[in-house]
Design a protein around this motif. Structure first.
Motif, PDB file in Angstrom:
ATOM      1  N   ALA A  83       6.691  -2.138  -7.294  1.00  0.00           N
ATOM      2  CA  ALA A  83       7.409  -2.987  -6.438  1.00  0.00           C
ATOM      3  C   ALA A  83       6.799  -4.352  -6.183  1.00  0.00           C
ATOM      4  O   ALA A  83       5.725  -4.304  -6.183  1.00  0.00           O
ATOM      5  CB  ALA A  83       7.617  -1.979  -4.967  1.00  0.00           C
ATOM      6  N   ASP A  84       7.844  -5.232  -6.049  1.00  0.00           N
ATOM      7  CA  ASP A  84       7.429  -6.380  -5.381  1.00  0.00           C
ATOM      8  C   ASP A  84       7.087  -6.665  -4.006  1.00  0.00           C
ATOM      9  O   ASP A  84       6.575  -7.458  -3.437  1.00  0.00           O
ATOM     10  CB  ASP A  84       8.418  -7.394  -5.884  1.00  0.00           C
ATOM     11  N   VAL A  85       7.967  -5.648  -3.212  1.00  0.00           N
ATOM     12  CA  VAL A  85       7.727  -5.541  -1.610  1.00  0.00           C
ATOM     13  C   VAL A  85       8.037  -4.187  -1.422  1.00  0.00           C
ATOM     14  O   VAL A  85       8.659  -3.324  -2.216  1.00  0.00           O
ATOM     15  CB  VAL A  85       8.850  -6.468  -0.917  1.00  0.00           C
ATOM     16  N   ILE A  86       7.151  -3.653  -0.537  1.00  0.00           N
ATOM     17  CA  ILE A  86       7.216  -2.404   0.042  1.00  0.00           C
ATOM     18  C   ILE A  86       7.825  -2.041   1.430  1.00  0.00           C
ATOM     19  O   ILE A  86       7.214  -2.961   2.198  1.00  0.00           O
ATOM     20  CB  ILE A  86       6.096  -1.587  -0.133  1.00  0.00           C
ATOM     21  N   TYR A  87       8.912  -1.289   1.598  1.00  0.00           N
ATOM     22  CA  TYR A  87       9.380  -1.105   2.844  1.00  0.00           C
ATOM     23  C   TYR A  87       8.553   0.538   3.255  1.00  0.00           C
ATOM     24  O   TYR A  87       8.907   1.356   2.662  1.00  0.00           O
ATOM     25  CB  TYR A  87      10.817  -0.855   3.094  1.00  0.00           C
ATOM     26  N   TYR A  88       7.973   0.370   4.308  1.00  0.00           N
ATOM     27  CA  TYR A  88       7.201   1.634   4.843  1.00  0.00           C
ATOM     28  C   TYR A  88       8.042   2.030   6.052  1.00  0.00           C
ATOM     29  O   TYR A  88       7.890   1.341   7.115  1.00  0.00           O
ATOM     30  CB  TYR A  88       5.645   1.539   5.083  1.00  0.00           C
ATOM     31  N   LEU A 107      -1.128   2.659   0.998  1.00  0.00           N
ATOM     32  CA  LEU A 107      -0.654   1.326   0.925  1.00  0.00           C
ATOM     33  C   LEU A 107      -1.447   0.423   0.998  1.00  0.00           C
ATOM     34  O   LEU A 107      -1.399  -0.765   0.208  1.00  0.00           O
ATOM     35  CB  LEU A 107       0.131   1.124   2.425  1.00  0.00           C
ATOM     36  N   GLN A 108      -2.890   0.776   1.498  1.00  0.00           N
ATOM     37  CA  GLN A 108      -3.851  -0.461   1.309  1.00  0.00           C
ATOM     38  C   GLN A 108      -4.193  -0.471   0.088  1.00  0.00           C
ATOM     39  O   GLN A 108      -5.250  -1.540  -0.029  1.00  0.00           O
ATOM     40  CB  GLN A 108      -4.934   0.298   2.250  1.00  0.00           C
ATOM     41  N   LYS A 109      -3.999   0.326  -0.913  1.00  0.00           N
ATOM     42  CA  LYS A 109      -4.572   0.175  -2.233  1.00  0.00           C
ATOM     43  C   LYS A 109      -3.565  -0.812  -3.084  1.00  0.00           C
ATOM     44  O   LYS A 109      -3.781  -1.129  -4.395  1.00  0.00           O
ATOM     45  CB  LYS A 109      -4.510   1.640  -3.042  1.00  0.00           C
ATOM     46  N   THR A 110      -2.417  -1.108  -2.491  1.00  0.00           N
ATOM     47  CA  THR A 110      -1.410  -1.731  -3.305  1.00  0.00           C
ATOM     48  C   THR A 110      -1.734  -3.510  -3.083  1.00  0.00           C
ATOM     49  O   THR A 110      -2.351  -3.661  -2.202  1.00  0.00           O
ATOM     50  CB  THR A 110      -0.072  -1.459  -2.979  1.00  0.00           C
ATOM     51  N   GLN A 111      -1.131  -4.106  -3.953  1.00  0.00           N
ATOM     52  CA  GLN A 111      -0.954  -5.694  -3.774  1.00  0.00           C
ATOM     53  C   GLN A 111       0.256  -6.188  -3.287  1.00  0.00           C
ATOM     54  O   GLN A 111       0.044  -7.263  -2.737  1.00  0.00           O
ATOM     55  CB  GLN A 111      -1.221  -6.341  -5.409  1.00  0.00           C
ATOM     56  N   ALA A 112       1.186  -5.401  -3.405  1.00  0.00           N
ATOM     57  CA  ALA A 112       2.637  -5.961  -2.856  1.00  0.00           C
ATOM     58  C   ALA A 112       2.673  -6.070  -1.060  1.00  0.00           C
ATOM     59  O   ALA A 112       1.908  -5.209  -0.737  1.00  0.00           O
ATOM     60  CB  ALA A 112       3.659  -4.909  -3.277  1.00  0.00           C
TER      61      ALA A 112
END
Length: 298
Positions: A83-88, A107-112
């Motif tokens: 993803a380019d953006v993540i909706y949590y 989520l803290q492991k992702t770059q988006a």
């Protein structure tokens, strides 16, 4: 145009599918009050004057109890890196627990950039919403925080506008009139499964799979849809069929109306119920029911 991919993740029943349907202003993903309704990654496509967003609705992240559950969680977690953006999405009516803590760690492991979506705020007082925002801000540095009601559509338009501001210019991935890349057979199978979820009691929902075996145009102009409902026990088969076939007719009648709305054509729906014992723990059954031969995706 600005284009990109947005992953919707969260615990079961957080409202991911409801939000996707609201954004697209049409039904792409089935919804129910049963946890783990979404079993595969569902693609929804929004195209407007700002560009195109490809949304990926994912199964709820949960502690799996069978092989199907394990695969569902894998699909949700892999979407974080596509993803380019993540909706949590978070259901504000539920307390913070181990499940949310686990998702935050992923989520803290992702770059988006991660947007925190505080869903179902219509059920809280304004002071409660403000306190909740402060609570979540202390747990992670979110790119954006959006309190909203996915069901009512409150604040959804601003969410989409803000999302475009995070995307880069690029080529359009799908034709402008596309709303999903799912085959019709998959969407129809899900519409049938939705009616089973709505009609049956707790022992049934997680043990069913629906496969559309055949679709063809009949001489009378109706579209014939033949589908098989798989369950894990003979007792479940009896519940789905009901006394004198009453339950199966009820499910079929409601599903047929949804399918006719989807296709814009009259439909003859033929449903069969079969037993495949403990299929959720069988790799062969999971692959047969949910995977293409050449794909590791649902």
């Amino acid at each position: 145009m600005k284009t990109g991919f947005v992953a919707l993740v969260g615990r079961p029943n957080a409202g991911k599918s409801t939000l996707l349907n609201q954004i697209l202003d049409r039904k792409i993903a089935i919804v129910s009050d049963k946890a783990q309704t979404t079993r595969h990654r569902i693609t929804g496509i929004l195209t407007n004057e700002m560009g195109q967003i490809v949304f990926m609705d994912t199964p709820g992240i949960h502690k799996p109890r069978h092989k199907l559950g394990e695969r569902m969680v894998e699909i949700a977690q892999s979407s974080l890196y596509d993803a380019d953006v993540i909706y949590y999405l978070v259901d504000v009516t539920n307390d913070f627990g181990a499940g949310e803590q686990y998702i935050l760690q992923q989520l803290q492991k992702t770059q988006a950039p991660v947007f925190l979506i505080l869903n179902k705020i219509d059920r809280l007082e304004k002071s409660g919403v403000l306190a909740l925002i402060d609570h979540w801000r202390s747990r992670m540095d979110f790119a954006e925080i959006f309190p909203l009601s996915a069901k009512k559509g409150d604040n959804v338009e601003r969410l989409v506008e803000t999302t475009f501001s995070y995307l880069e210019e690029g080529p359009q991935f799908y034709p402008a009139d596309s709303v999903t890349d799912q085959p019709e057979e998959i969407v129809i199978a899900e519409l049938i499964r939705e009616q089973i979820l709505l009609a049956t009691r707790d022992e049934i929902p997680h043990s069913i799979a629906v496969i559309v075996e055949q679709m063809k145009l009949q001489d009378d102009g109706k579209i014939y849809v033949g589908a098989t409902i798989y369950v894990e026990k003979d007792s479940q088969k009896g519940i789905i069929i009901g006394r004198g076939g009453m339950m199966l007719r009820k499910i079929g009648s409601k599903a047929r109306r949804e399918i006719e709305y989807l296709l814009g054509e009259k439909v003859y729906l033929d449903l069969w119920v079969k037993v495949n014992e403990d299929w959720r723990n069988k790799e062969s059954a999971i692959k047969s029911f949910y995977f293409d031969d050449d794909s590791d995706e649902f």
